[in-house]
Write a protein that holds these residues in place. Structure first.
Motif, mmCIF file in Angstrom:
data_model
loop_
_atom_site.group_PDB
_atom_site.id
_atom_site.type_symbol
_atom_site.label_atom_id
_atom_site.label_comp_id
_atom_site.label_asym_id
_atom_site.label_seq_id
_atom_site.Cartn_x
_atom_site.Cartn_y
_atom_site.Cartn_z
ATOM 1 N N LEU A 1 0.832 -1.201 0.000
ATOM 2 C CA LEU A 1 0.000 0.000 0.000
ATOM 3 C C LEU A 1 0.869 1.254 0.000
ATOM 4 N N ARG B 1 0.814 3.963 -3.037
ATOM 5 C CA ARG B 1 0.551 5.361 -2.709
ATOM 6 C C ARG B 1 1.728 6.236 -3.160
ATOM 7 N N LEU C 1 -7.197 1.840 -1.215
ATOM 8 C CA LEU C 1 -6.865 3.262 -1.317
ATOM 9 C C LEU C 1 -8.071 4.098 -1.746
#
Length: 74
Positions: free
Chosen positions: A13, A17, A51
């Motif tokens: 993640l 990101r 997300l």
């Protein structure tokens, strides 16, 4: 024989990101994201959807883009 390093979801993640932060105009499908990050389609979708739930990304059709960017004009 090669050894595969297992990466935690938190690490993935963070990587996803980071890629979107480094390239604000990044627009990816689940399949493109999977190829970019070296994961299968279900993992890619799970990461991208996580997300979206955090309001960092949004869906535009079958593509994922940063939520803070205006929609593209045709």
């Amino acid at each position: 024989m090669s050894t595969q390093v297992m990466t935690s979801d938190a690490d993935l993640l963070s990587r996803v990101r980071g890629e979107y932060l480094e390239m604000p105009g990044l627009v990816l499908t689940v399949e493109q994201a999977g190829r970019l990050w070296g994961v299968d389609a279900p993992t890619s979708r799970r990461l991208l959807d996580a997300l979206v739930e955090r309001d960092f990304l949004r869906r535009s059709g079958d593509r994922y883009v940063r939520a803070d960017l205006p929609p593209a004009r045709n």
